[in-house]
Design an enzyme around this catalytic site. Structure first.
Site, short mmCIF file in Angstrom:
data_model
loop_
_atom_site.label_atom_id
_atom_site.label_comp_id
_atom_site.label_asym_id
_atom_site.label_seq_id
_atom_site.Cartn_x
_atom_site.Cartn_y
_atom_site.Cartn_z
N HIS A 180 40.53 -17.55 -16.35
CA HIS A 180 41.42 -16.49 -15.86
C HIS A 180 42.64 -16.33 -16.78
CE1 HIS A 180 39.89 -14.94 -12.09
NE2 HIS A 180 39.72 -16.14 -11.56
N GLN A 216 45.90 -13.75 -11.13
CA GLN A 216 45.29 -13.19 -9.92
C GLN A 216 46.35 -12.70 -8.92
OE1 GLN A 216 42.52 -16.77 -9.43
NE2 GLN A 216 41.26 -15.10 -8.64
N HIS A 249 36.77 -22.32 -14.53
CA HIS A 249 36.86 -20.95 -13.99
C HIS A 249 38.32 -20.49 -14.02
CE1 HIS A 249 35.71 -17.90 -10.71
NE2 HIS A 249 37.04 -17.91 -10.66
N GLU A 250 39.24 -21.37 -13.59
CA GLU A 250 40.67 -20.99 -13.54
C GLU A 250 41.22 -20.86 -14.96
OE1 GLU A 250 41.61 -19.95 -10.82
OE2 GLU A 250 40.02 -20.86 -9.63
N GLY A 294 40.72 -22.58 -5.79
CA GLY A 294 41.53 -22.42 -6.99
C GLY A 294 42.21 -21.07 -6.98
N CYS A 347 34.80 -15.75 -6.61
CA CYS A 347 36.13 -15.51 -7.17
C CYS A 347 36.91 -14.69 -6.14
CB CYS A 347 36.02 -14.74 -8.49
SG CYS A 347 37.63 -14.40 -9.26
N LEU A 348 38.15 -15.12 -5.88
CA LEU A 348 38.95 -14.40 -4.89
C LEU A 348 39.29 -12.99 -5.37
CD1 LEU A 348 41.27 -17.34 -3.77
CD2 LEU A 348 39.25 -16.44 -2.60
O1 K1U Z 1 39.68 -18.38 -9.01
C1 K1U Z 1 39.34 -17.99 -7.91
O2 K1U Z 1 39.14 -16.81 -7.71
C2 K1U Z 1 39.10 -18.96 -6.79
C3 K1U Z 1 37.65 -19.37 -6.65
C4 K1U Z 1 37.45 -20.64 -7.46
C5 K1U Z 1 36.04 -21.06 -7.74
C6 K1U Z 1 35.04 -21.02 -6.81
C7 K1U Z 1 33.76 -21.44 -7.10
C8 K1U Z 1 33.49 -21.93 -8.35
C9 K1U Z 1 34.48 -21.97 -9.29
C10 K1U Z 1 35.76 -21.55 -8.99
C11 K1U Z 1 37.37 -19.59 -5.18
O3 K1U Z 1 37.96 -20.43 -4.57
S1 K1U Z 1 36.17 -18.61 -4.43
C12 K1U Z 1 36.09 -19.25 -2.76
C13 K1U Z 1 35.38 -20.55 -2.65
O4 K1U Z 1 34.70 -20.96 -3.56
C14 K1U Z 1 35.52 -21.38 -1.42
C15 K1U Z 1 36.15 -20.91 -0.31
C16 K1U Z 1 36.26 -21.71 0.81
C17 K1U Z 1 35.74 -22.95 0.83
C18 K1U Z 1 35.09 -23.43 -0.28
C19 K1U Z 1 34.98 -22.64 -1.41
ZN ZN Z 2 38.42 -16.44 -9.98
#
Ligand code: K1U
Ligand code: ZN
Length: 175
Positions: A141, A51, A137-138, A46, A95-96
């Site tokens: 944000h 972000q 989660h998004e 996401g 979270c990125l």
């Molecule tokens: O919003 C963001 O920062 C993105 C975030 C979203 C998220 C992850 C986990 C739970 C809820 C929301 C991410 O994508 S973090 C990276 C991640 O979860 C992932 C990366 C590669 C493969 C699978 C997952």
């Molecule tokens: Zn996030």
């Protein structure tokens, strides 16, 4: 298509309430394309507009983790939560904007959202599993809320200090 830099916590832009998207025009379509490319490249499931420093109410997501499966990119513009389940689900979120930090967060297991698509259509859908967790989660944000805000003050402070250090190191690397 351009990969956009992802803001790292702490950053005041990640704490702001975002404004609604006023028009679906060429700039918005380009932003959505860039956000999807940035999310896939990260990689993530996401990404919300704040972000990448754009304080508007839209996010993208694709919770298909299986590389062999067809991608399912979604763009949600001006999303609203219309219903949440009483049942909850706990998931170790990342979270990125908070790289390499993970913590258990408990949220409604299912959620209904209404939003406008890139084609300008208003749609409503119910999400469950990882899609529900990611959508919430998004959505957070867009209201200036991070998954860290669900943690206790000590854990939140510890992660924030790590992120401040990471940002100092990255700033030094660019000189
Ligand atoms: O919003 C963001 O920062 C993105 C975030 C979203 C998220 C992850 C986990 C739970 C809820 C929301 C991410 O994508 S973090 C990276 C991640 O979860 C992932 C990366 C590669 C493969 C699978 C997952
Ligand atoms: Zn996030």
């Amino acid at each position: 298509m351009t990969l956009r830099p992802i803001l790292i916590h702490p950053d005041p832009r990640l704490k702001k309430l975002c404004d609604p998207v006023a028009a679906i025009d060429r700039d918005l379509r380009r932003l959505a394309d860039d956000m999807l490319a940035t999310m896939y490249e990260a990689p993530g499931i996401g990404l919300a507009a704040p972000q990448v420093g754009v304080l508007r109410r839209l996010f993208v997501m694709d919770c298909i983790k299986d590389h062999a499966a067809a991608p399912q990119p979604m763009v949600l513009i001006n999303p609203e939560v219309t219903w949440v389940s009483e049942a909850t689900r706990t998931y170790e979120e990342g979270c990125l904007s908070v790289p390499e930090q993970f913590a258990d967060v408990t949220r409604p297991a299912e959620v209904r959202m209404r939003w406008t698509t890139l084609e300008g259509k208003v749609v409503e859908e119910q999400f469950d599993g990882l899609w529900a967790t990611c959508a919430q989660h998004e959505f957070d944000h867009l209201n200036g809320k991070l998954f860290l805000d669900y943690l206790g003050p000590l854990k939140r402070q510890m992660i924030t200090r790590k992120m401040e250090k990471l940002k100092r190191e990255r700033a030094r690397e660019t000189f």
